[in-house]
Motif scaffolding. Structure first.
Motif, PDB file in Angstrom:
ATOM      1  N   ILE A  63       0.826  -1.203   0.000  1.00 55.22           N
ATOM      2  CA  ILE A  63       0.000   0.000   0.000  1.00 55.22           C
ATOM      3  C   ILE A  63       0.863   1.257   0.000  1.00 55.22           C
ATOM      4  N   ALA A  64       2.006   1.204   0.668  1.00 56.55           N
ATOM      5  CA  ALA A  64       2.854   2.385   0.780  1.00 56.55           C
ATOM      6  C   ALA A  64       3.882   2.487  -0.342  1.00 56.55           C
ATOM      7  N   LYS A  65       3.650   1.816  -1.431  1.00 55.66           N
ATOM      8  CA  LYS A  65       4.591   1.889  -2.553  1.00 55.66           C
ATOM      9  C   LYS A  65       4.600   3.303  -3.135  1.00 55.66           C
ATOM     10  N   PRO A  66       5.761   3.750  -3.594  1.00 53.26           N
ATOM     11  CA  PRO A  66       5.824   5.087  -4.190  1.00 53.26           C
ATOM     12  C   PRO A  66       5.015   5.141  -5.488  1.00 53.26           C
ATOM     13  N   ARG A  67       4.589   6.320  -5.815  1.00 60.14           N
ATOM     14  CA  ARG A  67       3.839   6.497  -7.066  1.00 60.14           C
ATOM     15  C   ARG A  67       4.758   6.271  -8.253  1.00 60.14           C
ATOM     16  N   LEU A  68       4.170   5.961  -9.387  1.00 60.86           N
ATOM     17  CA  LEU A  68       4.968   5.765 -10.592  1.00 60.86           C
ATOM     18  C   LEU A  68       5.739   7.031 -10.912  1.00 60.86           C
ATOM     19  N   GLY A  69       6.991   6.883 -11.268  1.00 57.86           N
ATOM     20  CA  GLY A  69       7.815   8.033 -11.600  1.00 57.86           C
ATOM     21  C   GLY A  69       8.566   8.576 -10.391  1.00 57.86           C
ATOM     22  N   SER A  70       8.199   8.144  -9.202  1.00 54.18           N
ATOM     23  CA  SER A  70       8.877   8.583  -7.996  1.00 54.18           C
ATOM     24  C   SER A  70       9.996   7.597  -7.691  1.00 54.18           C
ATOM     25  N   SER A  71      11.064   8.081  -7.139  1.00 50.62           N
ATOM     26  CA  SER A  71      12.146   7.168  -6.792  1.00 50.62           C
ATOM     27  C   SER A  71      12.914   7.709  -5.601  1.00 50.62           C
ATOM     28  N   THR A  72      13.642   6.848  -4.985  1.00 53.44           N
ATOM     29  CA  THR A  72      14.467   7.235  -3.851  1.00 53.44           C
ATOM     30  C   THR A  72      15.521   8.243  -4.288  1.00 53.44           C
ATOM     31  N   ASP A  73      16.090   8.042  -5.477  1.00 57.07           N
ATOM     32  CA  ASP A  73      17.121   8.963  -5.969  1.00 57.07           C
ATOM     33  C   ASP A  73      16.569  10.384  -6.105  1.00 57.07           C
ATOM     34  N   LYS A  74      15.348  10.515  -6.635  1.00 58.65           N
ATOM     35  CA  LYS A  74      14.741  11.844  -6.777  1.00 58.65           C
ATOM     36  C   LYS A  74      14.490  12.468  -5.412  1.00 58.65           C
ATOM     37  N   ALA A  75      13.995  11.676  -4.477  1.00 60.01           N
ATOM     38  CA  ALA A  75      13.715  12.195  -3.136  1.00 60.01           C
ATOM     39  C   ALA A  75      14.995  12.662  -2.457  1.00 60.01           C
ATOM     40  N   MET A  76      16.058  11.874  -2.577  1.00 59.74           N
ATOM     41  CA  MET A  76      17.335  12.249  -1.963  1.00 59.74           C
ATOM     42  C   MET A  76      17.914  13.495  -2.624  1.00 59.74           C
ATOM     43  N   ALA A  77      17.783  13.607  -3.933  1.00 56.16           N
ATOM     44  CA  ALA A  77      18.275  14.796  -4.640  1.00 56.16           C
ATOM     45  C   ALA A  77      17.546  16.046  -4.144  1.00 56.16           C
ATOM     46  N   THR A  78      16.238  15.943  -3.946  1.00 54.48           N
ATOM     47  CA  THR A  78      15.462  17.075  -3.441  1.00 54.48           C
ATOM     48  C   THR A  78      15.921  17.457  -2.052  1.00 54.48           C
ATOM     49  N   LEU A  79      16.107  16.475  -1.185  1.00 55.43           N
ATOM     50  CA  LEU A  79      16.559  16.754   0.179  1.00 55.43           C
ATOM     51  C   LEU A  79      17.934  17.409   0.184  1.00 55.43           C
ATOM     52  N   ARG A  80      18.838  16.900  -0.645  1.00 52.72           N
ATOM     53  CA  ARG A  80      20.183  17.467  -0.707  1.00 52.72           C
ATOM     54  C   ARG A  80      20.150  18.890  -1.245  1.00 52.72           C
ATOM     55  N   SER A  81      19.297  19.123  -2.222  1.00 56.94           N
ATOM     56  CA  SER A  81      19.150  20.461  -2.781  1.00 56.94           C
ATOM     57  C   SER A  81      18.662  21.432  -1.711  1.00 56.94           C
ATOM     58  N   ASN A  82      17.678  20.996  -0.942  1.00 51.51           N
ATOM     59  CA  ASN A  82      17.156  21.842   0.136  1.00 51.51           C
ATOM     60  C   ASN A  82      18.223  22.109   1.190  1.00 51.51           C
ATOM     61  N   ASP A  83      19.047  21.113   1.476  1.00 51.65           N
ATOM     62  CA  ASP A  83      20.134  21.294   2.436  1.00 51.65           C
ATOM     63  C   ASP A  83      21.123  22.354   1.941  1.00 51.65           C
TER      64      ASP A  83
END
Length: 92
Positions: A63-83
């Protein structure tokens, strides 16, 4: 019903057989989960996971699977960018 000790043999692959009378008495079915617990130096306790609990977990699995097109790499890139933006704003 029988309630005496029974003997099983451990195979090379680490498999053993649950005696038919135990499966029958405990209502065990193929695929049912068993939890092994080591008790002391020479004893093992085996717990049966109720089939109902397994069914509930199976219903919620995925049920908690990421949506299509979402990935861990994208999420980490966003977090690093915000940092980086935060550090720049703070002059670090």
């Amino acid at each position: 019903m029988r309630n005496t000790p029974d003997t099983s043999v451990l195979s090379e692959r680490g498999q053993t057989q649950v005696p038919a009378w135990v499966r029958s008495r405990m209502g065990l079915v193929a695929g049912q989960k068993l939890v092994w617990e080591v008790v002391g130096d020479r004893d093992i306790r085996l717990h049966v996971v109720p089939a109902l609990a397994q069914e509930r977990r199976a219903r919620w699995r995925g049920i908690a699977k990421p949506r299509l097109g979402s990935s861990t790499d994208k999420a980490m890139a966003t977090l690093r960018s915000n940092d980086k933006k935060t550090k720049k704003a703070l002059g670090l």
